[in-house]
Structure formats: structure tokens, C-alpha cells
Write a protein that holds these residues in place. Structure first.
Motif, mmCIF file in Angstrom:
data_model
loop_
_atom_site.group_PDB
_atom_site.id
_atom_site.type_symbol
_atom_site.label_atom_id
_atom_site.label_comp_id
_atom_site.label_asym_id
_atom_site.label_seq_id
_atom_site.Cartn_x
_atom_site.Cartn_y
_atom_site.Cartn_z
ATOM 1 N N GLY A 1 -21.336 47.637 1.289
ATOM 2 C CA GLY A 1 -21.042 47.491 -0.095
ATOM 3 C C GLY A 1 -19.919 48.273 -1.100
ATOM 4 N N TYR A 2 -19.440 47.618 -1.788
ATOM 5 C CA TYR A 2 -19.303 48.495 -2.922
ATOM 6 C C TYR A 2 -18.537 47.287 -4.625
ATOM 7 C CZ TYR A 2 -15.905 51.636 -4.849
ATOM 8 O OH TYR A 2 -14.775 52.860 -5.697
ATOM 9 N N ASP A 3 -18.687 48.193 -5.572
ATOM 10 C CA ASP A 3 -18.602 47.265 -5.800
ATOM 11 C C ASP A 3 -17.435 47.198 -7.223
ATOM 12 O OD1 ASP A 3 -21.297 46.627 -5.567
ATOM 13 O OD2 ASP A 3 -22.645 47.196 -7.093
ATOM 14 N N MET A 4 -16.489 46.644 -7.162
ATOM 15 C CA MET A 4 -15.399 46.314 -8.212
ATOM 16 C C MET A 4 -15.873 45.091 -9.559
ATOM 17 S SD MET A 4 -13.178 47.597 -5.205
ATOM 18 C CE MET A 4 -13.150 45.727 -3.717
ATOM 19 N N CYS A 5 -14.875 45.519 -10.501
ATOM 20 C CA CYS A 5 -14.526 44.886 -11.421
ATOM 21 C C CYS A 5 -13.306 44.073 -10.839
ATOM 22 C CB CYS A 5 -14.598 45.751 -12.917
ATOM 23 S SG CYS A 5 -14.020 44.909 -14.349
ATOM 24 N N PRO A 6 -13.421 42.825 -10.977
ATOM 25 C CA PRO A 6 -12.572 41.886 -10.570
ATOM 26 C C PRO A 6 -10.702 42.301 -11.679
ATOM 27 C CG PRO A 6 -13.884 40.602 -11.291
ATOM 28 C CD PRO A 6 -14.230 41.888 -11.514
ATOM 29 N N THR A 7 -11.358 42.340 -12.766
ATOM 30 C CA THR A 7 -10.385 42.881 -13.704
ATOM 31 C C THR A 7 -9.304 44.401 -14.114
ATOM 32 O OG1 THR A 7 -12.057 44.703 -14.997
ATOM 33 C CG2 THR A 7 -11.277 42.238 -15.371
ATOM 34 N N GLN A 8 -9.875 44.985 -12.056
ATOM 35 C CA GLN A 8 -9.019 46.435 -12.415
ATOM 36 C C GLN A 8 -8.311 46.048 -11.102
ATOM 37 O OE1 GLN A 8 -10.077 48.847 -14.618
ATOM 38 N NE2 GLN A 8 -10.304 47.047 -15.292
ATOM 39 N N THR A 9 -7.058 47.346 -11.332
ATOM 40 C CA THR A 9 -5.552 46.851 -10.813
ATOM 41 C C THR A 9 -6.432 47.631 -9.008
ATOM 42 O OG1 THR A 9 -4.286 46.971 -12.487
ATOM 43 C CG2 THR A 9 -3.436 47.940 -9.563
ATOM 44 N N PHE A 10 -7.217 48.516 -9.480
ATOM 45 C CA PHE A 10 -7.827 49.401 -7.646
ATOM 46 C C PHE A 10 -8.296 47.820 -6.651
ATOM 47 C CE2 PHE A 10 -11.075 50.942 -5.336
ATOM 48 C CZ PHE A 10 -10.864 51.130 -4.213
ATOM 49 N N CYS A 11 -9.236 47.047 -7.530
ATOM 50 C CA CYS A 11 -10.311 45.985 -6.770
ATOM 51 C C CYS A 11 -9.087 44.544 -6.463
ATOM 52 C CB CYS A 11 -10.918 45.284 -8.187
ATOM 53 S SG CYS A 11 -11.566 43.791 -7.443
ATOM 54 N N ARG A 12 -7.777 44.493 -7.260
ATOM 55 C CA ARG A 12 -6.941 43.200 -6.592
ATOM 56 C C ARG A 12 -6.090 44.258 -5.660
ATOM 57 N NH1 ARG A 12 -5.114 39.897 -11.796
ATOM 58 N NH2 ARG A 12 -7.565 39.756 -13.216
ATOM 59 N N ASP A 13 -5.775 45.212 -6.036
ATOM 60 C CA ASP A 13 -5.459 46.277 -4.831
ATOM 61 C C ASP A 13 -5.741 45.826 -3.700
ATOM 62 O OD1 ASP A 13 -2.494 46.459 -5.968
ATOM 63 O OD2 ASP A 13 -2.909 48.584 -6.850
ATOM 64 N N THR A 14 -6.708 46.711 -3.874
ATOM 65 C CA THR A 14 -7.831 46.448 -2.440
ATOM 66 C C THR A 14 -8.260 45.034 -1.745
ATOM 67 O OG1 THR A 14 -8.856 48.598 -3.379
ATOM 68 C CG2 THR A 14 -10.045 47.607 -0.825
ATOM 69 N N VAL A 15 -8.271 43.602 -2.568
ATOM 70 C CA VAL A 15 -9.106 42.581 -1.851
ATOM 71 C C VAL A 15 -7.440 42.250 -1.587
ATOM 72 C CG1 VAL A 15 -9.539 40.455 -2.537
ATOM 73 C CG2 VAL A 15 -10.811 42.469 -3.926
ATOM 74 N N THR A 16 -6.565 41.438 -1.701
ATOM 75 C CA THR A 16 -5.135 41.760 -1.551
ATOM 76 C C THR A 16 -4.608 42.550 -0.447
ATOM 77 O OG1 THR A 16 -4.086 42.394 -2.936
ATOM 78 C CG2 THR A 16 -4.563 40.908 -3.537
ATOM 79 N N GLU A 17 -4.739 43.356 -0.202
ATOM 80 C CA GLU A 17 -4.621 44.344 1.070
ATOM 81 C C GLU A 17 -5.138 44.456 2.389
ATOM 82 O OE1 GLU A 17 -2.388 46.995 4.137
ATOM 83 O OE2 GLU A 17 -1.853 45.862 1.706
ATOM 84 N N GLU A 18 -6.456 44.230 2.770
ATOM 85 C CA GLU A 18 -7.264 43.332 3.341
ATOM 86 C C GLU A 18 -7.277 42.032 3.726
ATOM 87 O OE1 GLU A 18 -9.004 45.439 4.972
ATOM 88 O OE2 GLU A 18 -8.402 46.832 4.057
ATOM 89 N N VAL A 19 -6.959 41.822 2.308
ATOM 90 C CA VAL A 19 -6.656 40.218 3.250
ATOM 91 C C VAL A 19 -5.312 39.508 3.722
ATOM 92 C CG1 VAL A 19 -5.893 37.341 1.676
ATOM 93 C CG2 VAL A 19 -7.784 39.268 1.043
ATOM 94 N N ARG A 20 -4.170 40.567 3.939
ATOM 95 C CA ARG A 20 -2.518 40.646 3.721
ATOM 96 C C ARG A 20 -3.410 40.794 5.193
ATOM 97 N NH1 ARG A 20 0.769 44.194 6.255
ATOM 98 N NH2 ARG A 20 -0.721 45.748 5.319
ATOM 99 N N ARG A 21 -3.886 42.276 6.214
ATOM 100 C CA ARG A 21 -4.489 42.604 7.196
ATOM 101 C C ARG A 21 -5.284 41.469 7.796
ATOM 102 N NH1 ARG A 21 -6.800 49.074 6.883
ATOM 103 N NH2 ARG A 21 -4.006 49.445 4.941
ATOM 104 N N MET A 22 -5.889 40.639 7.007
ATOM 105 C CA MET A 22 -6.255 39.953 8.177
ATOM 106 C C MET A 22 -5.614 38.744 8.075
ATOM 107 S SD MET A 22 -10.681 39.569 6.427
ATOM 108 C CE MET A 22 -10.502 40.223 4.481
ATOM 109 N N ALA A 23 -4.748 37.940 7.881
ATOM 110 C CA ALA A 23 -3.615 37.053 7.198
ATOM 111 C C ALA A 23 -3.090 37.592 9.128
ATOM 112 C CB ALA A 23 -3.482 36.748 7.136
ATOM 113 N N GLU A 24 -2.681 38.873 9.172
ATOM 114 C CA GLU A 24 -1.569 39.495 10.920
ATOM 115 C C GLU A 24 -2.106 38.631 11.374
ATOM 116 O OE1 GLU A 24 -0.319 43.260 8.879
ATOM 117 O OE2 GLU A 24 0.563 42.840 7.348
ATOM 118 N N ALA A 25 -3.628 39.129 11.292
ATOM 119 C CA ALA A 25 -4.912 38.772 12.917
ATOM 120 C C ALA A 25 -4.760 37.725 12.792
ATOM 121 C CB ALA A 25 -5.979 39.333 12.328
ATOM 122 N N GLY A 26 -4.643 36.543 12.578
ATOM 123 C CA GLY A 26 -4.171 35.124 13.190
ATOM 124 C C GLY A 26 -5.454 34.308 12.951
ATOM 125 N N ILE A 27 -6.426 34.126 11.788
ATOM 126 C CA ILE A 27 -7.713 34.428 12.213
ATOM 127 C C ILE A 27 -7.755 32.353 11.136
ATOM 128 C CG2 ILE A 27 -9.225 36.413 11.993
ATOM 129 C CD1 ILE A 27 -9.572 36.084 9.191
#
Length: 304
Positions: A1-27
Motif C-alpha cells: 500500500g501507498y498512502d496518498m492525499c486525495p487533494t494532490q495532483t500526484f494522487c489523482r494522476d496515479t489513480v486515474t492512470e491505473e484506472v485507465r489501464r484496467m479499463a483497457e483490459a476489459g474488466i
């Protein structure tokens, strides 16, 4: 696990990029983030993030914004959820979450309070049953997985079966002992899940999908069975029950038998009630009797 603050750009960019990759896998489903029980973010006390250095509404607002960005990065057909059932503020964004009631067996017995409050608005699933192996004694109570499946069904949650690398049903995620004598009866668990799912998609759908959980009619006569938990030995009935009111005002109560033998129970007599014995609900209903027998590894439905 990696603790992140949801107000920070790094957190949001990391989460949205991982979501995009998972979405591309068709889950189909993403249990977003980790250890965010109820959808809540980690507490952050930083003084340079642009938010007060104490917990507050800012955290919920930031989390809602992060979830919206994650949704935009995903396919519209993907469901989001979190660990444990979503807090009220996050229900619209986390509509299918891991309602891991088995953790309660470590201290006592679970009660379906979440379903009483929120079931008309959200359906959850019974989760991967993490810690279930430690919370319940699989050697002493060989049918505890069946009990948990029945409990989840009665609480309106979708059922979960965890399998190992060989495709065999196991007690819970994180299980370490795979000796043949220790493993649950997977065939029986699958049979129970199949029978209960037929009710969920059939005659019981309007109750278990958007029904409002209400106080059940008293059910008596079911034999008590031993349930060995970390909190101690509990006596539980062989038939579990739950009652719902559908959006059309009709009321339905389920009788769920998780054992491998038919079980007879007694109900209060009442006018206008009918017993439905088949998930199809077609041509199988008849007036309620005071005593009914619930088939093995299945359910009955009482409608008013």
C-alpha cells in the motif's frame, strides 16, 4: 500500500492512470484503492497541501472529486467499489462494494444494519471473506461457508466464492492450509450459491435488488447448529430469514436453508400470505400454512 492525499495532483494522476489501464483490459469491476474502508481517504495532516491539517469535510469533497476523475478515465460499464460497504456520501460513486461481514465473527455476530439503512439504494457483495479462515473454525464447523453464503443472500448481497490456483473453492482469501481434509465442500457451496442466485434473478428480484429491509415475521422450530467462531461457540438456526418491502408495496420474506437436509419451520398464521416454492414464481404459489419445510440448500419465499 501507498498512502496518498486525495487533494494532490500526484494522487489523482496515479489513480486515474491505473484506472485507465484496467479499463483497457476489459474488466467489469474495480475495487478502487486499498484499505479505504467505506470509501474514505486516509487522514492527512500536511500543512502544505492547501487543506486544513486536520480531518474534515475537505477530505470527503476531495475524494468525491477523485472518484469523478476516475469515472471519466474508465469505461461507463465498469462498476466501482471499495473495501467494506460505502459510506453514505460515496454510495452514488461506489455502488458495488465488499461488505465483509465475516470480520464481525472475531468479536461477536454480524447484523445486517447496512441493509436496513441503504438496501433500496445500493447492492453489495459478500467480499473475498478476508480473515474468514481466522474468524471461523473450518475444522469444527464444516458448513460455515454455507452459513456465510446464506447470511449474505438474506442481507441482499451478491454471493462470492473464492477459488485457489487449482480452481477449488476455499474458505476465504488469504487461506494457507489447503490440506484436502481441511478444505470446505466446494460442490455443496456451489450448489447452494446456484440455488440462491436463481431466487435473486427470479421471484425474489424485486426484493433483493431495490427492496427495503423490514422486520421479519417470527420463524420458529428450526434446529440450532454450532458455529465455531473466534469469539466463541455460537448457536445459529438452520434456517435464516429476512423480509423486504418492494417498491410496489408487496412484502416478501425469505427462508434460507444452508444445510444438506430439509428443515421444517413454523410461521405465524396470517391472511393473504402465500408461499412460493420455486424461483420462477409461476404456478408454484399456494396459501401459507403454519408449518413449512424448506428444501436443502435452497430457499422459500413468503409473499404478502
Amino acid at each position: 500500500g501507498y498512502d496518498m492525499c486525495p487533494t494532490q495532483t500526484f494522487c489523482r494522476d496515479t489513480v486515474t492512470e491505473e484506472v485507465r489501464r484496467m479499463a483497457e483490459a476489459g474488466i467489469d469491476y474495480i475495487q478502487l484503492l486499498d484499505q479505504n474502508h467505506g470509501g474514505t481517504p486516509y487522514l492527512c495532516y500536511a500543512r502544505n497541501h492547501g487543506h486544513p491539517p486536520v480531518p474534515g469535510r475537505w477530505a470527503s469533497d476531495a475524494m468525491l472529486e477523485l472518484l469523478q476523475e476516475a469515472r471519466e478515465a474508465a469505461s461507463s460499464s465498469i462498476l466501482f467499489g471499495c473495501e467494506s460497504a460505502a459510506s453514505e456520501v460515496f454510495i452514488p460513486d461506489l455502488p458495488f462494494s465488499d461488505n465483509r461481514f465475516e470480520l464481525n465473527f472475531i468479536l461477536g455476530m454480524p447484523v445486517p444494519l447496512y441493509a436496513y439503512l441503504y438496501h433500496p439504494y445500493v447492492n453489495n457483495f459478500m467480499g473475498n471473506q478476508v480473515c474468514g479462515e481466522g474468524a471461523m473454525d473450518g475444522c469444527r464447523t464444516k458448513d460455515n461457508l454455507q452459513y456465510r453464503l446464506a447470511y449474505a443472500f438474506a442481507a441482499g448481497d451478491f454471493l462470492t466464492l473464492v477459488i485457489n490456483d487449482e480452481g477449488l473453492v476455499q474458505w476465504a482469501w488469504g487461506q494457507q492450509n489447503f490440506d484436502e481434509a481441511y478444505m470446505p465442500d466446494g460442490d455443496t457451496a456451489i450448489r447452494l450459491a446456484r440455488n440462491l442466485n436463481a431466487w435473486r434473478t427470479g421471484a425474489g428480484r424485486k426484493y433483493l435488488h431495490t427492496g427495503r429491509m423490514i422486520r421479519p415475521l417470527e420463524v420458529t422450530g428450526a434446529p440450532l447448529r454450532e458455529l465455531a467462531t473466534k469469539a466463541g461457540i455460537r448457536s445459529v438456526p438452520a434456517v435464516l430469514t429476512a423480509r423486504y418491502e418492494a417498491s410496489d408495496g408487496e412484502k416478501g420474506q425469505f427462508l434460507v436453508n444452508y444445510t444438506t437436509e430439509p428443515v421444517a419451520v413454523r410461521l405465524p398464521e396470517g391472511g393473504g400470505m402465500r408461499l412460493i416454492t420455486d424461483p420462477s414464481g409461476k404456478g408454484k404459489s399456494f396459501p401459507i400454512r403454519k408449518a413449512v419445510t424448506v428444501p436443502a440448500l435452497s430457499a422459500l419465499l413468503i409473499e404478502e
